[in-house]
Design a protein around this motif. Structure first.
Motif, mmCIF file in Angstrom:
data_model
loop_
_atom_site.group_PDB
_atom_site.id
_atom_site.type_symbol
_atom_site.label_atom_id
_atom_site.label_comp_id
_atom_site.label_asym_id
_atom_site.label_seq_id
_atom_site.Cartn_x
_atom_site.Cartn_y
_atom_site.Cartn_z
ATOM 1 N N ALA A 204 0.797 -1.237 0.000
ATOM 2 C CA ALA A 204 0.000 0.000 0.000
ATOM 3 C C ALA A 204 0.819 1.272 0.000
ATOM 4 C CB ALA A 204 -0.930 -0.006 1.219
ATOM 5 N N GLY A 205 2.146 1.186 -0.106
ATOM 6 C CA GLY A 205 2.967 2.388 -0.057
ATOM 7 C C GLY A 205 3.115 3.056 -1.412
ATOM 8 N N SER A 206 3.748 4.223 -1.402
ATOM 9 C CA SER A 206 3.983 4.966 -2.636
ATOM 10 C C SER A 206 5.115 4.328 -3.431
ATOM 11 C CB SER A 206 4.333 6.422 -2.313
ATOM 12 O OG SER A 206 3.290 7.049 -1.581
ATOM 13 N N ALA A 207 5.145 4.597 -4.730
ATOM 14 C CA ALA A 207 6.196 4.066 -5.600
ATOM 15 C C ALA A 207 7.537 4.683 -5.214
ATOM 16 C CB ALA A 207 5.871 4.364 -7.052
ATOM 17 N N PRO A 208 8.646 3.933 -5.377
ATOM 18 C CA PRO A 208 9.965 4.484 -5.035
ATOM 19 C C PRO A 208 10.269 5.799 -5.745
ATOM 20 C CG PRO A 208 10.115 2.125 -5.394
ATOM 21 C CD PRO A 208 8.730 2.525 -5.789
ATOM 22 N N ALA A 209 9.888 5.916 -7.013
ATOM 23 C CA ALA A 209 10.159 7.150 -7.766
ATOM 24 C C ALA A 209 9.415 8.331 -7.157
ATOM 25 C CB ALA A 209 9.755 6.965 -9.230
ATOM 26 N N GLN A 210 8.196 8.082 -6.689
ATOM 27 C CA GLN A 210 7.421 9.149 -6.064
ATOM 28 C C GLN A 210 8.053 9.588 -4.745
ATOM 29 O OE1 GLN A 210 3.295 8.172 -5.484
ATOM 30 N NE2 GLN A 210 2.892 9.954 -4.177
ATOM 31 N N LEU A 211 8.535 8.623 -3.965
ATOM 32 C CA LEU A 211 9.178 8.953 -2.696
ATOM 33 C C LEU A 211 10.451 9.760 -2.930
ATOM 34 C CD1 LEU A 211 8.853 5.540 -0.804
ATOM 35 C CD2 LEU A 211 7.485 7.599 -0.453
ATOM 36 N N ALA A 212 11.250 9.323 -3.914
ATOM 37 C CA ALA A 212 12.518 10.002 -4.173
ATOM 38 C C ALA A 212 12.323 11.381 -4.786
ATOM 39 C CB ALA A 212 13.379 9.142 -5.100
ATOM 40 N N GLY A 213 11.215 11.584 -5.500
ATOM 41 C CA GLY A 213 10.986 12.860 -6.176
ATOM 42 C C GLY A 213 10.289 13.904 -5.331
ATOM 43 N N SER A 214 9.883 13.565 -4.129
ATOM 44 C CA SER A 214 9.188 14.523 -3.284
ATOM 45 C C SER A 214 10.147 15.612 -2.802
ATOM 46 C CB SER A 214 8.566 13.812 -2.078
ATOM 47 O OG SER A 214 8.038 14.759 -1.166
ATOM 48 N N PRO A 215 9.704 16.875 -2.776
ATOM 49 C CA PRO A 215 10.588 17.941 -2.278
ATOM 50 C C PRO A 215 10.918 17.808 -0.798
ATOM 51 C CG PRO A 215 8.353 18.767 -2.657
ATOM 52 C CD PRO A 215 8.415 17.396 -3.254
ATOM 53 N N ASP A 216 10.128 17.023 -0.060
ATOM 54 C CA ASP A 216 10.365 16.838 1.372
ATOM 55 C C ASP A 216 11.103 15.532 1.678
ATOM 56 O OD1 ASP A 216 9.129 19.209 2.045
ATOM 57 O OD2 ASP A 216 7.161 18.290 2.347
ATOM 58 N N ARG A 217 11.784 14.982 0.683
ATOM 59 C CA ARG A 217 12.384 13.650 0.864
ATOM 60 C C ARG A 217 13.435 13.643 1.971
ATOM 61 N NH1 ARG A 217 13.964 15.805 -3.900
ATOM 62 N NH2 ARG A 217 16.176 16.096 -4.324
ATOM 63 N N TRP A 218 14.210 14.735 2.118
ATOM 64 C CA TRP A 218 15.236 14.743 3.149
ATOM 65 C C TRP A 218 14.631 14.870 4.542
ATOM 66 C CZ3 TRP A 218 19.289 12.646 1.457
ATOM 67 C CH2 TRP A 218 19.741 12.855 0.154
ATOM 68 N N MET A 219 13.569 15.643 4.659
ATOM 69 C CA MET A 219 12.867 15.718 5.937
ATOM 70 C C MET A 219 12.242 14.380 6.273
ATOM 71 S SD MET A 219 11.842 17.269 8.647
ATOM 72 C CE MET A 219 11.999 19.052 8.453
ATOM 73 N N PHE A 220 11.678 13.699 5.267
ATOM 74 C CA PHE A 220 11.104 12.378 5.485
ATOM 75 C C PHE A 220 12.174 11.402 5.971
ATOM 76 C CE2 PHE A 220 10.421 8.112 3.660
ATOM 77 C CZ PHE A 220 9.246 7.765 4.306
ATOM 78 N N LEU A 221 13.342 11.426 5.339
ATOM 79 C CA LEU A 221 14.427 10.535 5.744
ATOM 80 C C LEU A 221 14.891 10.851 7.161
ATOM 81 C CD1 LEU A 221 16.456 8.310 5.015
ATOM 82 C CD2 LEU A 221 17.931 10.085 4.039
ATOM 83 N N ALA A 222 15.012 12.136 7.482
ATOM 84 C CA ALA A 222 15.442 12.529 8.823
ATOM 85 C C ALA A 222 14.441 12.080 9.883
ATOM 86 C CB ALA A 222 15.635 14.041 8.881
ATOM 87 N N LEU A 223 13.150 12.234 9.586
ATOM 88 C CA LEU A 223 12.122 11.818 10.543
ATOM 89 C C LEU A 223 12.090 10.302 10.688
ATOM 90 C CD1 LEU A 223 9.160 14.226 9.687
ATOM 91 C CD2 LEU A 223 10.559 14.214 11.758
ATOM 92 N N ALA A 224 12.289 9.588 9.574
ATOM 93 C CA ALA A 224 12.313 8.128 9.649
ATOM 94 C C ALA A 224 13.454 7.658 10.536
ATOM 95 C CB ALA A 224 12.445 7.535 8.239
ATOM 96 N N LEU A 225 14.611 8.264 10.397
ATOM 97 C CA LEU A 225 15.757 7.885 11.229
ATOM 98 C C LEU A 225 15.541 8.278 12.686
ATOM 99 C CD1 LEU A 225 18.706 8.858 8.834
ATOM 100 C CD2 LEU A 225 17.933 6.549 9.438
ATOM 101 N N ALA A 226 15.037 9.488 12.904
ATOM 102 C CA ALA A 226 14.853 9.975 14.274
ATOM 103 C C ALA A 226 13.828 9.141 15.025
ATOM 104 C CB ALA A 226 14.430 11.443 14.254
ATOM 105 N N THR A 227 12.691 8.876 14.394
ATOM 106 C CA THR A 227 11.646 8.101 15.066
ATOM 107 C C THR A 227 11.966 6.613 15.070
ATOM 108 O OG1 THR A 227 10.354 8.011 13.005
ATOM 109 C CG2 THR A 227 9.838 9.790 14.556
ATOM 110 N N GLY A 228 12.714 6.135 14.063
ATOM 111 C CA GLY A 228 13.080 4.731 14.040
ATOM 112 C C GLY A 228 14.105 4.379 15.107
ATOM 113 N N VAL A 229 15.128 5.222 15.247
ATOM 114 C CA VAL A 229 16.173 4.973 16.234
ATOM 115 C C VAL A 229 15.727 5.405 17.632
ATOM 116 C CG1 VAL A 229 18.530 5.530 16.934
ATOM 117 C CG2 VAL A 229 18.002 5.165 14.506
ATOM 118 N N GLY A 230 15.149 6.603 17.730
ATOM 119 C CA GLY A 230 14.783 7.132 19.036
ATOM 120 C C GLY A 230 13.451 6.624 19.554
ATOM 121 N N SER A 231 12.387 6.861 18.775
ATOM 122 C CA SER A 231 11.040 6.547 19.242
ATOM 123 C C SER A 231 10.687 5.070 19.110
ATOM 124 C CB SER A 231 10.008 7.372 18.448
ATOM 125 O OG SER A 231 10.272 8.755 18.580
ATOM 126 N N ALA A 232 11.501 4.286 18.426
ATOM 127 C CA ALA A 232 11.238 2.847 18.303
ATOM 128 C C ALA A 232 12.297 2.038 19.046
ATOM 129 C CB ALA A 232 11.172 2.445 16.827
#
Length: 297
Positions: A204-232
């Motif tokens: 059910a997720g977005s296509a890889p090209a769509q994820l990589a092409g988003s203007p917020d991709r770096w913020m998304f990556l930062a949040l994934a790392l922060a919540t994955g390492v810290g909040s998980a």
């Protein structure tokens, strides 16, 4: 007991981040946010398991099944439902719904010597706080509630049920397996959670090209790392320590720190103070939790 209490409070502070994270990045679906966080958790856990494989045994078949089931209740399924609830109802209402988890844990794991009548003040205050928060606007300038408020409430209740079951079952599992370290169990849960998140994203997720092409991709990556390492990962270790050192009902009460930190983070992100209605609801909610703790003691 002091170490367990501090560990539980620290876990709540880290968990509070997940309530505001969906609002910090645009262009990504609820599935993308859920998968990103837990894939980061899974990758870190897998790397740590491989690094420690010479010194620590791998989980048995039954342990792996337990980790997979609990990962759905406490991570992938719970967080997906929570993200959907925040999307439909804003941050504050799902935050307060999740904040009632201590009460449900106490109700379901009530000590035999505690009378049901002793729980009524806490339950009444918490219910009043939720009603007040739901009845008020979500923003100071809002004229009406979000259009999908009640759907968001239903999703919030479903996420509450998932995590309540996880808290009780996870504490029971840790008590039955004292030979498994808190960090080790967090890594096993992480690998199972990461695998489930990949499956969820593939379906059910977005296509890889769509994820990589988003203007917020770096913020998304930062949040994934922060919540994955810290909040998980880190929060799970801290919660395992608290679950092992404290009773299930007392440990559950510490989850109120998640609610309070989530509200602080939300108001800080918005750059505003809570409205009078929100402040009153938070006060009622906190008094309800304190009354429940007093009844438990």
């Amino acid at each position: 007991m002091g170490t367990g209490v501090l560990a539980g409070l620290a876990a709540g502070a880290l968990w509070g981040l997940v309530f505001v994270a969906p609002r910090m990045v645009g262009g990504y679906s609820s599935v993308d946010l859920t998968a990103g966080r837990f894939v980061a958790y899974g990758l870190l856990s897998a790397a740590l398991m491989l690094w420690a494989s010479r010194r620590r045994a791998w989980p048995t078949g039954s342990q792996a099944v337990a980790a997979a089931g609990l990962s759905v209740l406490g991570f992938t399924g719970y967080y997906l439902l929570l993200v959907l609830a925040v999307r439909d109802a804003g941050t504050e209402v799902p935050t307060l719904i999740i904040g009632t988890i201590p009460l449900w844990i106490m109700l379901l794991g009530k000590p035999q010597h505690l009378r049901w009548s002793a729980l009524l003040p806490g339950l009444g205050l918490t219910a009043a706080g939720l009603a007040l928060m739901i009845s008020g606007p979500q923003e100071p300038h809002a004229a009406a509630a979000p259009p999908h408020l009640w759907r968001g409430i239903a999703l919030g209740l479903a996420s509450l049920a998932c995590w309540t079951a996880f808290a009780l079952l996870n504490a029971r599992w840790l008590r039955r397996h004292p030979e498994v370290q808190a960090t080790e169990w967090a890594n096993w849960l992480g690998v199972a959670t990461g695998a489930g998140a990949l499956l969820l994203w593939a379906v059910a997720g977005s296509a890889p090209a769509q994820l990589a092409g988003s203007p917020d991709r770096w913020m998304f990556l930062a949040l994934a790392l922060a919540t994955g390492v810290g909040s998980a990962w880190l929060a799970t270790i801290l919660w395992n320590i608290a679950s092992r050192r404290l009773s299930a009902s007392l440990c559950g009460q510490l989850i109120v720190s998640e609610t309070l930190f989530a509200l602080v983070y939300s108001f800080a992100w918005d750059g505003r103070w809570p409205t009078a209605t929100q402040a009153a609801a938070c006060l009622l909610f906190t008094l309800g939790i304190l009354a429940s703790i007093r009844a438990h003691r």
